[in-house]
Every structure is written in C-alpha cells, then in structure tokens.
Motif scaffolding. Structure first.
Motif, short mmCIF file in Angstrom:
data_model
loop_
_atom_site.label_atom_id
_atom_site.label_comp_id
_atom_site.label_asym_id
_atom_site.label_seq_id
_atom_site.Cartn_x
_atom_site.Cartn_y
_atom_site.Cartn_z
N TYR A 171 0.83 -1.19 0.00
CA TYR A 171 0.00 0.00 0.00
C TYR A 171 0.88 1.25 0.00
CZ TYR A 171 -4.91 -1.41 0.59
OH TYR A 171 -6.19 -1.87 0.38
N ALA A 172 2.04 1.15 0.63
CA ALA A 172 2.96 2.29 0.71
C ALA A 172 3.92 2.35 -0.47
CB ALA A 172 3.75 2.22 2.02
N ASP A 173 4.60 1.25 -0.76
CA ASP A 173 5.72 1.29 -1.71
C ASP A 173 5.53 0.42 -2.95
OD1 ASP A 173 7.29 3.15 -0.51
OD2 ASP A 173 8.58 1.75 0.55
N GLY A 174 4.36 -0.13 -3.15
CA GLY A 174 4.11 -0.93 -4.34
C GLY A 174 3.12 -0.24 -5.26
N CYS A 175 3.10 -0.66 -6.52
CA CYS A 175 2.09 -0.13 -7.43
C CYS A 175 1.82 -1.17 -8.52
CB CYS A 175 2.53 1.19 -8.05
SG CYS A 175 3.91 1.06 -9.21
N ILE A 176 0.62 -1.10 -9.08
CA ILE A 176 0.27 -1.93 -10.22
C ILE A 176 0.31 -1.05 -11.46
CG2 ILE A 176 -1.49 -3.36 -11.31
CD1 ILE A 176 -0.28 -4.65 -8.85
N ASN A 177 1.15 -1.44 -12.40
CA ASN A 177 1.29 -0.70 -13.64
C ASN A 177 0.60 -1.47 -14.76
OD1 ASN A 177 3.13 -0.47 -16.33
ND2 ASN A 177 3.02 1.50 -15.28
N ILE A 178 -0.26 -0.79 -15.52
CA ILE A 178 -0.96 -1.41 -16.65
C ILE A 178 -0.35 -0.90 -17.95
CG2 ILE A 178 -3.16 -1.71 -17.83
CD1 ILE A 178 -4.56 -1.41 -15.19
N GLN B 63 -7.38 -6.57 -3.37
CA GLN B 63 -7.06 -6.22 -1.98
C GLN B 63 -6.82 -4.72 -1.81
OE1 GLN B 63 -7.45 -8.23 0.39
NE2 GLN B 63 -7.23 -10.31 -0.43
N GLY B 64 -6.93 -3.95 -2.90
CA GLY B 64 -6.82 -2.49 -2.78
C GLY B 64 -5.57 -1.87 -3.34
N VAL B 65 -4.62 -2.68 -3.83
CA VAL B 65 -3.41 -2.12 -4.46
C VAL B 65 -3.74 -1.87 -5.92
CG1 VAL B 65 -0.94 -2.42 -4.86
CG2 VAL B 65 -2.00 -3.46 -2.86
#
Length: 279
Positions: free
Chosen positions: A30-37, A98-100
């Motif tokens: 939630y802090a340091d991750g991201c989902i890139n499309i 899960q919200g990410v």
C-alpha cells in the motif's frame, strides 16, 4: 501454475489475507508498491516496487515470502534504488482486489481484515514503507485512509495536511499503538523498530529514582526530566506523585531555572481538546 523465471512463485499469496505476514506485506505494498498497466501490451499488469538500497532487507524478505527469484531484483547504481517487476496475472489481480490499484496514492482505503492482529501487522507494513523513522508518523495522499485508521484504532490525534508540493496528509499513531504493532509482528524493518517509553512509564521511572538515598527528600532528577514533566502534567498532579505541595514543585522549577506553564495553561489546553504524547 509455474513461472519459467520464478519457479517457486506463490502466485496465490494475496488471494486471502489470513496471516500476519501477508497483512504486513499488503501494508508495505500500500505504501511502496504499485500496479502498472501497460496499454501497449493488451493491458498487461505488473507489480512494481522501488526502494532505497539501504532497505534491501525488505526487498529480500518480500521476495522470499512470495517465492520471487531474487536474481531478478534490479539495482540502479545511479540512484541507489532496488526494483522488483513482476507480471504474474493472478497475483496482480489479487492485489488489485485487496486495494493495491493503479494510481492508488490518493484513493487507497483501509482493507477489510479479520482481526486486530492483522490490522496491526498491516499498519506496521505501511509504516515501514511510508512512516518516519524515530517517531510514529505515517504519511498518505489519501485522507480517507488515515481517517479509517483513526476510527479502527480509536486514535485522538489529528490529521494534518502536509506543506509543500502536492497534497498529502500526516497522522501520528502514538507510542502505545506503535509498541503494540512491534510486539504483534517481529519480522519488520530493523531500522524502524524503535520501542517508545509511554508517558506513564517515564513518570513511573522518574518517581522511582527521584528520592534515592535521601532522608531530607532532596530532588534527585535532572533539570531535563523535571522540565519535560512540568509540560506534561499540571504542578498539582506532579505534587501528588511525589507527595509534596504545589509550591514545592514551583521551588524546584525556580531553583533549576525552569520556565513552566503559566496560570490557565492546562484549562485552556483542555478546552481546545489538545493532546500530548504523540511521538
């Protein structure tokens, strides 16, 4: 389902957050991750993590938890950043559930978890990503997220908008909650595992050592200790702790050259609803 490059990948790791370890890593993402499309490649989704090299402990532990092949952890020598890129479809879909989500910084909300232990582990993971070392402050672009944390953990501290570029918000968690987080999950980022003494613990320690070896009840605490105490409690409360009069506490302050709160300070503070001990 085995990956050619990550044969031990636990692709269903985030399908259900049913352990403190999983909750901790969800908080971290939630802090340091991201989902890139990637729209150029039929909407391929990738999990991306970037952290400073000095926190390699986190990258290594995360890779081990999900079975990521650590030989694919990337290092940028120019800026000292470590990076993980993972394109597993099932894992990224579960993380989004899960919200990410993509571009999440201003829209994240507290996930629904089964119990307090999981929430504590989640919050510690988030702190290790977006918390300030040495104090209990967390930062987020989503005010709603911090409001939900306040509600779940019944925190009295106010949310403050950060100054400077962009919109962001800060929230102190307080020493008691932070210590509970550390006690609940032991395998977190070492450099941020700072156990705080609560106000009551500090007062008890000062009280225990204040009169050692004296029949005349001479004060045996330092100027700094007394100065901290008079801004923590009214003199009448301090007097009760040490079984002396209010005037005696005043004499101690004058003798040591301590500036103490003026008359009416505590009643005004109470009326404004201000809180102490928010480190």
């Amino acid at each position: 389902m085995k990956s050619k490059f990550h044969p031990n990948l636990r692709y269903d790791y985030f399908k259900k957050i049913n352990s403190k370890e999983k909750a901790y890593w969800l908080g971290f993402l939630y802090a340091d991750g991201c989902i890139n499309i990637d729209k150029r490649k039929s909407g391929t989704r990738r999990l991306m993590i970037r952290i400073k090299r000095y926190d390699k402990q986190l990258i290594d532990q995360f890779a081990n938890a999900i079975g990521f092949n650590q030989s694919y952890i990337q290092l940028n020598d120019k800026n000292g950043m470590l990076r993980i890129i993972l394109g597993n479809k099932e894992l990224t879909n579960d993380l989004m559930n899960q919200g990410v989500v993509p571009r999440k910084s201003k829209v994240i909300k507290l996930p629904e978890l089964q119990n307090r232990d999981l929430y504590l582990a989640f919050l510690l993971g988030f702190f290790d990503g977006d918390g300030t070392e040495g104090i209990t402050k967390i930062t987020s672009g989503s005010r709603k997220f911090l409001e939900q944390i306040k509600m779940v953990f019944k925190l009295d501290f106010k949310i403050h908008q950060k100054q400077g570029k962009g919109v962001g918000y800060d929230l102190y968690l307080g020493k008691e909650l932070f210590n509970e987080m550390l006690d609940n999950y032991k395998n977190s980022l070492t450099r941020k595992r700072h156990i705080f003494s609560t106000g009551s613990e500090r007062i008890a320690n000062i009280k225990e050592n204040a009169w050692k070896g004296s029949h005349k009840r001479k004060l045996k605490m330092t100027k700094t200790e007394l100065e901290n105490l008079v801004w923590k409690l009214p003199k009448s409360n301090i007097a009760k702790i040490y079984h002396v009069s209010d005037s005696t506490v005043g004499k101690w302050c004058r003798k040591l050259g301590i500036i103490s709160p003026s008359r009416g300070y505590w009643s005004k503070k109470h009326e404004l609803g201000l809180k102490d001990d928010k480190t």
